[in-house]
Scaffold this active site. Structure first.
Site, PDB file in Angstrom:
ATOM      1  N   LYS A   1       0.846  -1.205   0.000  1.00 22.09           N
ATOM      2  CA  LYS A   1       0.000   0.000   0.000  1.00 22.09           C
ATOM      3  C   LYS A   1       0.878   1.250   0.000  1.00 22.09           C
ATOM      4  CE  LYS A   1      -4.287  -1.679   0.552  1.00 22.09           C
ATOM      5  NZ  LYS A   1      -3.922  -3.000   0.001  1.00 22.09           N
TER       6      LYS A   1
ATOM      7  N   VAL B   1     -33.966  14.786   2.238  1.00 29.43           N
ATOM      8  CA  VAL B   1     -34.557  16.106   2.452  1.00 29.43           C
ATOM      9  C   VAL B   1     -35.166  16.632   1.160  1.00 29.43           C
ATOM     10  CG1 VAL B   1     -34.032  18.498   3.071  1.00 29.43           C
ATOM     11  CG2 VAL B   1     -32.922  16.601   4.299  1.00 29.43           C
TER      12      VAL B   1
ATOM     13  N   ILE C   1     -33.253  18.788  -1.672  1.00 26.93           N
ATOM     14  CA  ILE C   1     -31.840  18.438  -1.838  1.00 26.93           C
ATOM     15  C   ILE C   1     -31.731  17.330  -2.868  1.00 26.93           C
ATOM     16  CG2 ILE C   1     -29.733  17.537  -0.760  1.00 26.93           C
ATOM     17  CD1 ILE C   1     -30.448  18.886   1.787  1.00 26.93           C
TER      18      ILE C   1
ATOM     19  N   ARG D   1     -46.102   7.719   4.806  1.00 23.71           N
ATOM     20  CA  ARG D   1     -47.091   7.727   3.740  1.00 23.71           C
ATOM     21  C   ARG D   1     -48.451   8.185   4.258  1.00 23.71           C
ATOM     22  NH1 ARG D   1     -45.447   6.190  -1.028  1.00 23.71           N
ATOM     23  NH2 ARG D   1     -47.557   5.526  -1.582  1.00 23.71           N
TER      24      ARG D   1
ATOM     25  N   SER E   1     -51.336   9.042  -7.189  1.00 22.61           N
ATOM     26  CA  SER E   1     -51.610   7.671  -6.753  1.00 22.61           C
ATOM     27  C   SER E   1     -52.964   7.568  -6.049  1.00 22.61           C
ATOM     28  CB  SER E   1     -50.492   7.191  -5.823  1.00 22.61           C
ATOM     29  OG  SER E   1     -50.327   8.108  -4.760  1.00 22.61           O
TER      30      SER E   1
ATOM     31  N   ARG F   1     -55.592   6.818  -8.425  1.00 22.80           N
ATOM     32  CA  ARG F   1     -55.458   5.442  -8.911  1.00 22.80           C
ATOM     33  C   ARG F   1     -55.909   4.430  -7.858  1.00 22.80           C
ATOM     34  NH1 ARG F   1     -50.246   7.198 -10.103  1.00 22.80           N
ATOM     35  NH2 ARG F   1     -49.332   5.526  -8.845  1.00 22.80           N
TER      36      ARG F   1
ATOM     37  N   GLY G   1     -47.704   9.152  -1.381  1.00 23.94           N
ATOM     38  CA  GLY G   1     -46.534   9.898  -0.924  1.00 23.94           C
ATOM     39  C   GLY G   1     -46.844  11.374  -0.732  1.00 23.94           C
ATOM     40  N   ASP G   2     -47.756  11.894  -1.517  1.00 21.70           N
ATOM     41  CA  ASP G   2     -48.133  13.309  -1.425  1.00 21.70           C
ATOM     42  C   ASP G   2     -49.546  13.464  -1.975  1.00 21.70           C
ATOM     43  OD1 ASP G   2     -47.940  13.060  -4.166  1.00 21.70           O
ATOM     44  OD2 ASP G   2     -46.468  14.645  -4.433  1.00 21.70           O
TER      45      ASP G   2
HETATM   46  N1  DCP Z   1     -45.614  12.042 -13.545  1.00 18.34           N
HETATM   47  C1  DCP Z   1     -45.062  11.487 -14.694  1.00 18.34           C
HETATM   48  N2  DCP Z   1     -43.716  11.490 -14.881  1.00 18.34           N
HETATM   49  C2  DCP Z   1     -42.907  12.017 -13.938  1.00 18.34           C
HETATM   50  C3  DCP Z   1     -43.441  12.570 -12.755  1.00 18.34           C
HETATM   51  C4  DCP Z   1     -44.803  12.577 -12.598  1.00 18.34           C
HETATM   52  O1  DCP Z   1     -45.784  10.999 -15.557  1.00 18.34           O
HETATM   53  N3  DCP Z   1     -41.593  12.011 -14.138  1.00 18.34           N
HETATM   54  C5  DCP Z   1     -47.059  12.026 -13.340  1.00 18.34           C
HETATM   55  C6  DCP Z   1     -47.508  10.625 -13.035  1.00 18.34           C
HETATM   56  C7  DCP Z   1     -47.625  10.621 -11.550  1.00 18.34           C
HETATM   57  C8  DCP Z   1     -48.114  12.039 -11.266  1.00 18.34           C
HETATM   58  O2  DCP Z   1     -47.413  12.833 -12.228  1.00 18.34           O
HETATM   59  O3  DCP Z   1     -48.561   9.655 -11.117  1.00 18.34           O
HETATM   60  C9  DCP Z   1     -47.882  12.502  -9.859  1.00 18.34           C
HETATM   61  O4  DCP Z   1     -46.514  12.406  -9.503  1.00 18.34           O
HETATM   62  P1  DCP Z   1     -46.072  11.869  -8.073  1.00 18.34           P
HETATM   63  O5  DCP Z   1     -44.593  11.951  -8.052  1.00 18.34           O
HETATM   64  O6  DCP Z   1     -46.805  12.581  -7.009  1.00 18.34           O
HETATM   65  O7  DCP Z   1     -46.419  10.309  -8.129  1.00 18.34           O
HETATM   66  P2  DCP Z   1     -47.677   9.487  -7.602  1.00 18.34           P
HETATM   67  O8  DCP Z   1     -48.753  10.378  -7.122  1.00 18.34           O
HETATM   68  O9  DCP Z   1     -48.026   8.526  -8.683  1.00 18.34           O
HETATM   69  O10 DCP Z   1     -47.089   8.627  -6.400  1.00 18.34           O
HETATM   70  P3  DCP Z   1     -46.907   9.071  -4.853  1.00 18.34           P
HETATM   71  O11 DCP Z   1     -47.891   8.301  -4.052  1.00 18.34           O
HETATM   72  O12 DCP Z   1     -45.504   8.671  -4.529  1.00 18.34           O
HETATM   73  O13 DCP Z   1     -47.109  10.545  -4.765  1.00 18.34           O
HETATM   74 MG    MG Z   2     -48.374  11.891  -5.729  1.00 21.55          MG
HETATM   75 MN    MN Z   3     -46.648  14.972  -6.482  1.00 20.78          MN
END
Ligand code: DCP
Ligand code: MG
Ligand code: MN
Length: 346
Positions: free
Chosen positions: A55, A86, A89, A132, A163, A166, A172-173
């Site tokens: 080394k 974060v 970031i 979540r 989501s 769906r 997530g948000d």
């Molecule tokens: N979207 C997309 N392509 C990306 C980012 C977003 O087509 N690069 C569209 C599809 C996602 C929607 O925007 O469903 C919302 O984005 P989110 O990141 O909030 O994803 P989700 O709502 O589907 O999932 P989560 O439960 O994590 O928020």
């Molecule tokens: Mg979302």
């Molecule tokens: Mn979103």
């Protein structure tokens, strides 16, 4: 290899990542009174074997130790992942922080001056944003928001997409899409023109482009979105703003009352009235479903995005957007069997 430099070997010899053999060797070298100029010379010392000697030679010849470089690279990867928890970031900011000696969230909390507003709030709420949102809470947020928006102005139209739309058991948000008949892509009411792909053109861009513009400096879109944000803030539901532009708000919310204690990420997008259904389709996702649907559109001679559905001419140039009166109509134009949002979880 410099045996008389005390600082490097001492940090070495105390670092738990290195074996006791290595730490012993570092200690021996650091206490050696003369400069070591070869592995062979070092081997004469007690506690220095063949491996360490190699080394030393590697370092003297190349100025690097491949093994150490590897350890450092994986340390950087770990710190990048940690700091990227974060909101606000990304990889570039993480790198900058690591170069400045910040590797953990705890170290970051001690350096608030290194963060912008979004990142400061992202750090404050990091664990809350990572948890979540259960579907029943998202549903309560939806009821609250739709009620408050309608109360402000019954001409707004709003849909919680993402989501949640769906049918996900947790999200997530919260992705809220809003529109208003006074806000269209031809810019008739906004005093400026927008191109079909949604980019703003012409005068007013710089003045209204300022995300903090309030009141008279705001575009029509900025006012319509700002009014919603202000109304949702009035009762304390919106607690913070991460960023706010003319058409996109990124922020933080929490339902009033004792039942819900966690701060949630809320995105609000204002889209032109004539682009609403394509936007709802896009922001409902999933990303993968969107990719497949866009690919199908191309096969049918259309280009589809969040702003609209446009036929492609023989030269491949996109024409005027077709009028779209519902999400279902997009499927019909494309002869794509309709899928309700719950069946778009690809
Ligand atoms: N979207 C997309 N392509 C990306 C980012 C977003 O087509 N690069 C569209 C599809 C996602 C929607 O925007 O469903 C919302 O984005 P989110 O990141 O909030 O994803 P989700 O709502 O589907 O999932 P989560 O439960 O994590 O928020
Ligand atoms: Mg979302
Ligand atoms: Mn979103």
């Amino acid at each position: 290899m410099c045996a008389d430099s005390s600082s490097t070997p001492s940090t070495f010899s105390s670092d738990s990542k290195f074996s006791s053999t290595s730490r012993k060797a570092a200690s021996v070298l650091s206490h050696h009174p003369e400069r070591i100029t070869s592995g062979e010379q070092a081997r004469q010392l007690a506690g220095i074997g063949r491996k360490i000697a190699d080394k030393i030679d590697e370092f003297l010849q190349t100025g690097h130790l491949r093994k150490l470089d590897k350890i450092r690279a994986s340390d950087v990867a770990v710190a990048t992942a940690e700091l990227s928890r974060v909101s606000g970031i990304g990889p570039a900011k993480a790198r900058q922080l690591i170069d400045g000696g910040v590797r953990t969230l705890e170290e970051l909390r001690a350096r608030p001056e290194l963060l912008n507003r979004h990142q400061t709030l992202g750090l404050r709420y990091v664990t809350e944003f990572e948890s979540r949102i259960p579907r029943q809470e998202a549903a309560a947020i939806e009821r609250h928001v739709l009620h408050r928006v309608a109360e402000l102005d019954g001409r707004y139209r709003a849909t919680v997409c993402g989501s949640y739309r769906r049918g996900a058991e947790s999200s997530g948000d919260v992705d809220l899409l809003i529109t208003h008949p006074d806000y269209t892509s031809d810019g008739a009411e906004t005093g400026r023109r927008r191109t079909v792909d949604g980019a703003e053109t012409g005068r007013g861009r710089s003045a209204a482009g300022s995300a903090t513009a309030r009141g008279s400096g705001r575009s029509a879109g900025g006012r319509l979105l700002g009014a919603v944000v202000d109304h949702l803030s009035q009762d304390g539901f919106v607690t913070d703003t991460l960023s706010q532009g003319d058409s996109k708000f990124m922020g933080v919310c929490r339902l009033p009352g004792a039942q819900y204690t966690t701060h949630r990420r809320l995105d609000i997008r204002l889209v032109p009235h004539d682009q609403y259904h394509c936007a709802v389709l896009y922001f409902t996702g999933s990303d993968e479903f969107n990719r497949q649907m866009r690919a199908h559109a191309l096969e049918q001679g259309f280009t589809l995005n969040e702003y609209g559905l446009r036929p492609l001419g023989t030269t491949g140039v996109a024409g005027e957007p077709v009028p779209v009166g519902s999400e279902r109509e997009v499927f019909e134009y494309l002869q794509y069997p309709y899928r309700p949002p719950e069946q778009r979880n690809l």
